[in-house]
Write an enzyme that holds these catalytic residues in place. Sequence first.
Site, PDB file in Angstrom:
ATOM      1  N   GLU A   1       9.071   0.697  11.384  1.00 36.57           N
ATOM      2  CA  GLU A   1      10.166   1.757  11.249  1.00 36.57           C
ATOM      3  C   GLU A   1       9.514   3.228  11.503  1.00 36.57           C
ATOM      4  O   GLU A   1       8.837   3.735  10.541  1.00 36.57           O
ATOM      5  CB  GLU A   1      10.808   1.985  10.092  1.00 36.57           C
TER       6      GLU A   1
ATOM      7  N   CYS B   1      13.211  10.294   8.357  1.00 36.15           N
ATOM      8  CA  CYS B   1      12.705  10.141   9.713  1.00 36.15           C
ATOM      9  C   CYS B   1      14.025  10.357  10.556  1.00 36.15           C
ATOM     10  O   CYS B   1      13.658  10.504  11.871  1.00 36.15           O
ATOM     11  CB  CYS B   1      12.143   8.559   9.783  1.00 36.15           C
TER      12      CYS B   1
ATOM     13  N   LYS C   1       0.872  -1.216   0.162  1.00 33.04           N
ATOM     14  CA  LYS C   1      -0.049   0.023  -0.089  1.00 33.04           C
ATOM     15  C   LYS C   1       0.974   1.166   0.079  1.00 33.04           C
ATOM     16  O   LYS C   1       1.416   1.557   1.141  1.00 33.04           O
ATOM     17  CB  LYS C   1      -1.065   0.090   1.271  1.00 33.04           C
TER      18      LYS C   1
ATOM     19  N   GLU D   1       8.491  15.685  16.365  1.00 35.14           N
ATOM     20  CA  GLU D   1       8.995  15.693  14.901  1.00 35.14           C
ATOM     21  C   GLU D   1       8.364  16.566  13.929  1.00 35.14           C
ATOM     22  O   GLU D   1       7.258  16.773  13.763  1.00 35.14           O
ATOM     23  CB  GLU D   1       8.906  14.172  14.644  1.00 35.14           C
TER      24      GLU D   1
END
Length: 486
Positions: free
Chosen positions: A255, A289, A180, A386
């Site tokens: 992750e 990330c 996906k 973040e």
Amino acid sequence: MSQVPIKFTQIFINNEWHNSVSGKTFPVINPATEEKIADVQEGDKADIDKAVTAAREAFKLGSTWRSMDASARGRLINKLADLIEIERQYLSELESLDNGKPLAEAEFDLDCTVATFRYYAGWADKIHGKTIPADGPVVSFTKIEPVGVCGQIIPWNYPALMLAWKWAPALAAGNTVILKPAEQTPLSALYIAKLAAEAGFPPGVINVVPGYGPTAGAALVAHPRVDKIAFTGSTEIGKLISKTASETLKRVTLELGGKSPLVVTESVDIPEAAQIAHDACFANMGQCCCAGTRTYVHESIYEEFVKHSAAIANKRVLGSPFDANVTQGPQIDAAQTAKILDLIESGKKQGARVVTGGQRSTRKGYFIEPTVFADVTDSMRIAQEEIFGPVQQILKYKSLDEVIDRCNSSAYGLAAGILTKDINQALKFSGAVQAGSVWVNCYDHTVVQTPFGGFKQSGHGRELGEEGLHGYCEVKTVTIKLAGGQ
């Protein structure tokens, strides 16, 4: 602006193209212009069901895929790498159009994509068990077998490369996959699916269902006939996936996000260190990330470091990703742009000093000025959350022990770095910091041979390297009693 032809916009199941069962489509937007690129078929639960049926059929005992020699699997993966390499320029342009990253960066990503497939192609016939000197009159050994049908959900920041991180180890181990892709960037995944069929992968081994997370993604995670989920994305969504997957006890690799620290010691060459720290933070428009956004600088060099950091940021050139002079493209979409701007405003309100940037660009597209904050403290939102954008936070520290504690105070633990000429500092830091990757005198040196993944709320499991295979394998123990007790 490059005119990149869009060749595939349907769902890919069983080596065939399908319209969505619902008949729905969704628009894919060019982030540099805010204009529609194409309408893509919108998969949901019904389409996921079709993909799972195809993947299970391809995985059943006696199928072409399960009967294939491991070395032949490796050759197929290498053939796919060959075809991606042939189509490198087109795929790079497609990535730049869909994602907004400068073309040179997209070309680098495609090189890494090819390298990932080639690395795991070499592993395909080297995944094996062991004989065990078990107690008793028996022969015992282990077999390493594929997990089964693997659902894989990837983000929009490195579309082709994240596909390779997921597909390559899963296929090397003999699994079937349902991908996906992110709804913002499905185009390269669909094109690479076509290349997989061309390479000769049997029907049902590789399937791609574009769609939205709450529908297609959620259906994939919840499906009782999916054996594993591998997800790269935000910690928030990772928690939801973990909770849903637990209902069927799927294997899960996550992750997730990060708020990674980079410590700059007093021994460094300041201009060189400022450039490393800049690249750690601003690579891929900050949409990384493991970006080193918490830049901890020793108090003795702090102000000079801040000046160099601002000067480097001011040299960034915003614009079309197809312009060779451009070094910073747009953010991915309106929602991400709004989130970044909100965090920038919070930094201003909480007392951080804007050294440069701090605004949305006036040009059309989702562009944000490269922003450097000084006088940042650990309690500020910009030091805790973040941001996933071109925003650097520079914090001051006094001692290594103190800064290690501050690095570890985060809920995240994806990566960390230290710049130092003192080997004792490097060894102490790398041993004490809680992070899955630690870089010394460099940052984000992530290559296919080295495992990548996080501590704490940055996820669990590893991708890349030999470790990246383990999440796609099951260990079966076989024990045979010897006749006559010999």
